[in-house]
Design an enzyme around this catalytic site. Structure first.
Site, PDB file in Angstrom:
ATOM      1  N   ARG A   1      39.333  38.537  49.264  1.00 53.09           N
ATOM      2  CA  ARG A   1      38.812  39.877  49.037  1.00 53.09           C
ATOM      3  C   ARG A   1      39.311  40.452  47.712  1.00 53.09           C
ATOM      4  O   ARG A   1      38.795  41.460  47.247  1.00 53.09           O
ATOM      5  CB  ARG A   1      39.229  40.808  50.189  1.00 53.09           C
ATOM      6  CG  ARG A   1      38.682  40.356  51.515  1.00 53.09           C
ATOM      7  CD  ARG A   1      39.330  41.080  52.665  1.00 53.09           C
ATOM      8  NE  ARG A   1      38.925  42.472  52.756  1.00 53.09           N
ATOM      9  CZ  ARG A   1      37.828  42.907  53.329  1.00 53.09           C
ATOM     10  NH1 ARG A   1      36.978  42.044  53.851  1.00 53.09           N
ATOM     11  NH2 ARG A   1      37.546  44.185  53.374  1.00 53.09           N
TER      12      ARG A   1
ATOM     13  N   LYS B   1      35.957  40.713  46.552  1.00 53.32           N
ATOM     14  CA  LYS B   1      34.829  40.017  47.174  1.00 53.32           C
ATOM     15  C   LYS B   1      33.893  40.984  47.876  1.00 53.32           C
ATOM     16  O   LYS B   1      32.691  40.836  47.861  1.00 53.32           O
ATOM     17  CB  LYS B   1      35.369  38.984  48.177  1.00 53.32           C
ATOM     18  CG  LYS B   1      34.298  38.170  48.881  1.00 53.32           C
ATOM     19  CD  LYS B   1      33.617  37.243  47.908  1.00 53.32           C
ATOM     20  CE  LYS B   1      32.456  36.481  48.500  1.00 53.32           C
ATOM     21  NZ  LYS B   1      31.587  35.927  47.439  1.00 53.32           N
TER      22      LYS B   1
ATOM     23  N   LYS C   1      27.905  35.604  35.635  1.00 54.91           N
ATOM     24  CA  LYS C   1      28.882  34.588  36.043  1.00 54.91           C
ATOM     25  C   LYS C   1      29.850  34.283  34.907  1.00 54.91           C
ATOM     26  O   LYS C   1      31.040  34.153  35.118  1.00 54.91           O
ATOM     27  CB  LYS C   1      28.176  33.283  36.459  1.00 54.91           C
ATOM     28  CG  LYS C   1      27.571  33.299  37.829  1.00 54.91           C
ATOM     29  CD  LYS C   1      28.628  33.219  38.901  1.00 54.91           C
ATOM     30  CE  LYS C   1      28.189  33.831  40.203  1.00 54.91           C
ATOM     31  NZ  LYS C   1      27.926  35.241  40.252  1.00 54.91           N
TER      32      LYS C   1
ATOM     33  N   GLU D   1      21.934  36.485  35.770  1.00 59.69           N
ATOM     34  CA  GLU D   1      22.961  35.918  36.643  1.00 59.69           C
ATOM     35  C   GLU D   1      23.892  34.992  35.860  1.00 59.69           C
ATOM     36  O   GLU D   1      25.111  35.013  36.065  1.00 59.69           O
ATOM     37  CB  GLU D   1      22.287  35.170  37.805  1.00 59.69           C
ATOM     38  CG  GLU D   1      23.219  34.466  38.762  1.00 59.69           C
ATOM     39  CD  GLU D   1      24.229  35.382  39.477  1.00 59.69           C
ATOM     40  OE1 GLU D   1      24.108  36.605  39.383  1.00 59.69           O
ATOM     41  OE2 GLU D   1      25.158  34.835  40.094  1.00 59.69           O
TER      42      GLU D   1
ATOM     43  N   ASN E   1      42.185  50.766  54.001  1.00 58.04           N
ATOM     44  CA  ASN E   1      41.172  50.268  53.065  1.00 58.04           C
ATOM     45  C   ASN E   1      40.114  51.355  52.972  1.00 58.04           C
ATOM     46  O   ASN E   1      39.629  51.824  54.000  1.00 58.04           O
ATOM     47  CB  ASN E   1      40.570  48.963  53.624  1.00 58.04           C
ATOM     48  CG  ASN E   1      39.334  48.517  52.859  1.00 58.04           C
ATOM     49  OD1 ASN E   1      39.151  48.878  51.691  1.00 58.04           O
ATOM     50  ND2 ASN E   1      38.489  47.736  53.506  1.00 58.04           N
ATOM     51  N   GLY E   2      39.748  51.769  51.763  1.00 55.91           N
ATOM     52  CA  GLY E   2      38.719  52.810  51.617  1.00 55.91           C
ATOM     53  C   GLY E   2      39.217  53.931  50.735  1.00 55.91           C
ATOM     54  O   GLY E   2      40.244  53.806  50.064  1.00 55.91           O
TER      55      GLY E   2
ATOM     56  N   HIS F   1      13.897  43.322  19.496  1.00 51.93           N
ATOM     57  CA  HIS F   1      13.935  44.788  19.539  1.00 51.93           C
ATOM     58  C   HIS F   1      15.356  45.322  19.379  1.00 51.93           C
ATOM     59  O   HIS F   1      15.636  46.460  19.760  1.00 51.93           O
ATOM     60  CB  HIS F   1      13.296  45.288  20.840  1.00 51.93           C
ATOM     61  CG  HIS F   1      11.856  44.896  20.945  1.00 51.93           C
ATOM     62  ND1 HIS F   1      10.871  45.466  20.182  1.00 51.93           N
ATOM     63  CD2 HIS F   1      11.259  43.927  21.680  1.00 51.93           C
ATOM     64  CE1 HIS F   1       9.710  44.882  20.458  1.00 51.93           C
ATOM     65  NE2 HIS F   1       9.926  43.943  21.367  1.00 51.93           N
TER      66      HIS F   1
ATOM     67  N   CYS G   1      40.605  45.864  49.667  1.00 51.72           N
ATOM     68  CA  CYS G   1      41.843  45.728  50.452  1.00 51.72           C
ATOM     69  C   CYS G   1      41.618  44.927  51.728  1.00 51.72           C
ATOM     70  O   CYS G   1      40.529  44.933  52.298  1.00 51.72           O
ATOM     71  CB  CYS G   1      42.355  47.102  50.843  1.00 51.72           C
ATOM     72  SG  CYS G   1      42.573  48.194  49.446  1.00 51.72           S
TER      73      CYS G   1
ATOM     74  N   TRP H   1      43.784  46.444  46.706  1.00 49.58           N
ATOM     75  CA  TRP H   1      42.991  46.370  45.482  1.00 49.58           C
ATOM     76  C   TRP H   1      42.927  47.806  44.980  1.00 49.58           C
ATOM     77  O   TRP H   1      42.351  48.667  45.630  1.00 49.58           O
ATOM     78  CB  TRP H   1      41.597  45.827  45.821  1.00 49.58           C
ATOM     79  CG  TRP H   1      40.760  45.534  44.631  1.00 49.58           C
ATOM     80  CD1 TRP H   1      40.889  44.495  43.755  1.00 49.58           C
ATOM     81  CD2 TRP H   1      39.619  46.285  44.183  1.00 49.58           C
ATOM     82  NE1 TRP H   1      39.913  44.564  42.800  1.00 49.58           N
ATOM     83  CE2 TRP H   1      39.122  45.636  43.033  1.00 49.58           C
ATOM     84  CE3 TRP H   1      38.977  47.426  44.643  1.00 49.58           C
ATOM     85  CZ2 TRP H   1      38.008  46.113  42.347  1.00 49.58           C
ATOM     86  CZ3 TRP H   1      37.864  47.894  43.956  1.00 49.58           C
ATOM     87  CH2 TRP H   1      37.396  47.231  42.819  1.00 49.58           C
TER      88      TRP H   1
ATOM     89  N   GLU I   1      32.285  37.333  34.370  1.00 51.13           N
ATOM     90  CA  GLU I   1      33.250  37.645  35.435  1.00 51.13           C
ATOM     91  C   GLU I   1      34.298  36.543  35.608  1.00 51.13           C
ATOM     92  O   GLU I   1      35.413  36.817  36.030  1.00 51.13           O
ATOM     93  CB  GLU I   1      32.549  37.949  36.763  1.00 51.13           C
ATOM     94  CG  GLU I   1      31.889  36.776  37.423  1.00 51.13           C
ATOM     95  CD  GLU I   1      31.224  37.132  38.752  1.00 51.13           C
ATOM     96  OE1 GLU I   1      31.757  37.954  39.486  1.00 51.13           O
ATOM     97  OE2 GLU I   1      30.151  36.556  39.028  1.00 51.13           O
TER      98      GLU I   1
END
Ligand code: F6R
Length: 607
Positions: A27, A602, A487, A483, A102-103, A506, A2, A76, A490
């Site tokens: 964000r 973010k 990427k 990574e 926010n939180g 395996h 948020c 968010w 996402e």
């Protein structure tokens, strides 16, 4: 996560707030809203989706330009679906108070039950609506809003950055922080409160970083910062921010992500400035700390991958044993065997990631040395670590982290060289030859990036229809395989997994068929023959292969992608932009929202 902005000043406040929210878009959010007081009423306007939807609604609202105090929020979703009734601001039942938050208030269910018993009703599923009503309840016995606000916050457990508005005093805002970012901006005849500095940077560069457990009361002409515990005055030195909005604009690139990928040569050059001199590495921030007997690196997501990569260099050059841990696991480990000479290094671009911050605090409680590697100056992690190294990558706006990883890798390489010198575990010649390559790196990459971008575009067109992807690497290329897969998933929402190439047989190799391609990191190093064997095993199952190679590698693959040759571990600096660009181009080709992928934020300031 948020975003919050509050404004009290002399300008029309709603446009200031909307622009501020726009600068916090990075964000991530799924709804937005504003509150302002007019003609003795609190007006709250909220909308799901992007800010344009909120602006559309505001266009039908009268008197929006008349008010000079307002607050806004981008949400968010955490508690409750991303629908309008859950969007912020939330009001108290009596309509006197509005709040943005926010939180997460962890004990909100308990508080909600007690308020329901007292006759309160709730129209959302949020913890925020509970908190604003708790303040209203305290105000019945404590008419001074500041005291009622503090009393309610003392009952709340969890993380919050909040901003509160009262219809009786429309030019006053109250804000508080606990484990979530909140910054106060000091203007001339105007003041701001926000989750991040860009929200108000066009108006002022003078800021106060609020600490956990602080409350601020602000108007256009003044402010006071108080301790939540006893409402005594807190003392703060304002700081002046040096970077400007220009640095946070797209500079002609199609997306922030592309711009940030292309900034990596500059990030490396800036990171080396002042840190390398006469063949030696200067990390003055670390001079007062001992070389750790054992290093724990703790981080999340991309920052965790940097840590996995850095381990190879720290162990090889500095001979420091390293354990790399995911922060959300580390913080809940039942047995944490930290010893006096150990050090915990937390890595975080934002410096606000809740799990990483919690890991830092746990490490501090254990009495070990705690070092932070952060990008955002003045962030919570930067302030709470015993020492901090800044990655100096500049603001990273795109939700997916790119240049931050490059800057973290550079700093980890410098740390390995620095401790290697202090421990005498590396020869001077070896150190000099690594530094010589690092110094050439910005030019090598700047020259290579346009061609890499072209190749990434070609390959993305060929592979964008795949529903699954493997990324394989060995040794220090294994974290880069992780990574690359992160990427791709996402940004393009194509399922991708990174594997240590030797693990394929395996189990995972069972998935390979002509529709399931594999991206193999096959660099010219000692592990190449092993990687080539794994590549051949994939091909034997009719799997299509993209092989990322450098000079000296002769492999047969459906697509071979040549990148510049760099020696040893430093080869990773050429692999990184290649996997970033491939994901970027694939996502853009598929029409995805590259800079703001769905469901992502973010700065992950909640657990
Ligand atoms: C991926 C990404 C995330 C972050 C993670 C940690 O592109 O951006 O995985 O790396 O959320 O964030 P920081 O580094 O801010 O702690």
């Amino acid at each position: 996560m948020c975003g919050i902005i509050g404004y009290a000043g002399h300008r029309p406040a709603v446009p200031v707030v909307i622009e501020g929210l726009r600068r916090l878009e990075y964000r991530g959010y799924d709804s937005a809203g504003v509150a302002f007081a007019r003609q003795g009423h609190l007006h709250v306007v909220r909308a799901t989706g992007k800010l344009a939807a909120l602006e559309e609604k505001l266009a039908h609202e009268g008197g929006v330009t008349m008010t000079t105090c307002a607050m806004g929020h981008t949400r968010w979703a955490t508690h409750g679906a991303p629908v309008e009734r859950n969007a912020h601001p939330h009001c108290s039942n009596d309509g006197t108070l509005a709040m943005v938050h926010n939180g997460i208030i962890e004990n909100f269910q308990e508080i909600k039950a007690a308020l329901i018993d007292k006759g309160y009703v709730f129209s959302s599923e949020t913890d925020t609506e509970v908190l604003v009503n708790l303040i209203a309840e305290h105000r019945k016995t404590e008419p001074d809003l500041l005291h009622a606000f503090a009393a309610a916050l003392r009952e709340a457990r969890g993380a919050y950055a909040v901003c509160l508005m009262d219809k009786e005093n429309p030019g006053v805002l109250y804000a508080a922080r606990m484990s979530a970012p909140l910054i106060f901006g000091i203007g001339t005849g105007e003041n701001f409160i926000a989750s991040d500095i860009p929200a108000f940077l066009p108006y002022t560069r003078k800021v106060l970083f609020l600490e956990d457990g602080e409350i601020v009361r602000l108007t256009a002409s003044g402010f006071e910062v108080l301790q939540l515990a006893d409402l005594s005055l807190a003392t703060h030195e304002p700081q002046v921010i040096q970077w400007d909005m220009q640095a946070a604009q797209k500079s002609g690139y199609r997306h922030f992500m592309l711009k940030e990928i292309f900034e990596q040569p500059r990030v490396i050059a800036d990171g080396l400035t002042g840190r390398v001199s006469h063949g030696d590495v200067l990390l003055r921030e670390l001079d007062a700390l001992p070389v750790p007997r054992r290093l724990y690196i703790v981080a999340c997501g991309t920052s965790y991958h940097s840590g996995l990569w850095g381990r190879h260099l720290l162990e090889h050059w500095a001979k420091v044993p390293v354990q790399v841990e995911i922060a959300s696991e580390f913080r809940y480990r039942d047995t944490l065997l930290l010893e006096k000479d150990d050090m915990v290094l937390v890595i975080s671009q934002s410096g606000e990631t809740a799990d990483t911050l919690a890991a830092l605090r746990i490490a501090r409680e254990h009495g070990v040395h705690v070092l932070g590697l952060c990008n955002v100056v003045g962030s919570s992690i930067a302030r709470e670590a015993q020492a901090v190294l800044y990655t100096q990558a500049g603001p990273e706006i795109s939700v997916a982290s790119t240049k931050a990883m490059c800057s973290q890798m550079l700093m980890l390489a410098l740390m390995a060289l620095y401790w290697g010198r202090r421990k005498d575990s590396m020869t001077m010649e070896d150190r000099h030859s690594v530094l010589a390559v690092l110094e050439k790196l910005p030019n090598v990459l700047a020259e290579a990036l346009p061609e890499m971008h072209k190749r990434a575009r070609e390959l993305s067109r060929k592979y964008a229809q795949a529903r699954n992807f493997f990324y394989l690497g060995r040794g220090h290329c294994y974290p880069l395989a992780l990574e690359g897969a992160l990427k791709l998933k996402e940004l393009s929402y194509i399922h991708a997994e990174g594997y240590a190439a030797g693990e394929m047989k395996h189990g995972p190799i069972a998935l390979i068929d002509p529709t399931f391609p594999t991206f193999v990191l096959a660099l010219d190093d000692d592990l190449l023959p092993k990687v080539v064997s794994n590549l051949v095993e994939v091909q034997a199952r009719q799997g299509r292969v993209i092989a990322l190679v450098n000079d000296g590698v002769d492999v047969k693959a459906d697509d071979v992608w040549n990148i510049p040759s760099l020696p040893g571990f430093l080869a990773a600096f050429a692999v990184l932009p290649a996997v970033q660009l491939f994901s970027y181009e694939t996502a853009d080709y598929l029409g995805k929202d590259v800079d703001q992928p769905r469901n992502l934020a973010k700065s992950v300031t909640v657990e």
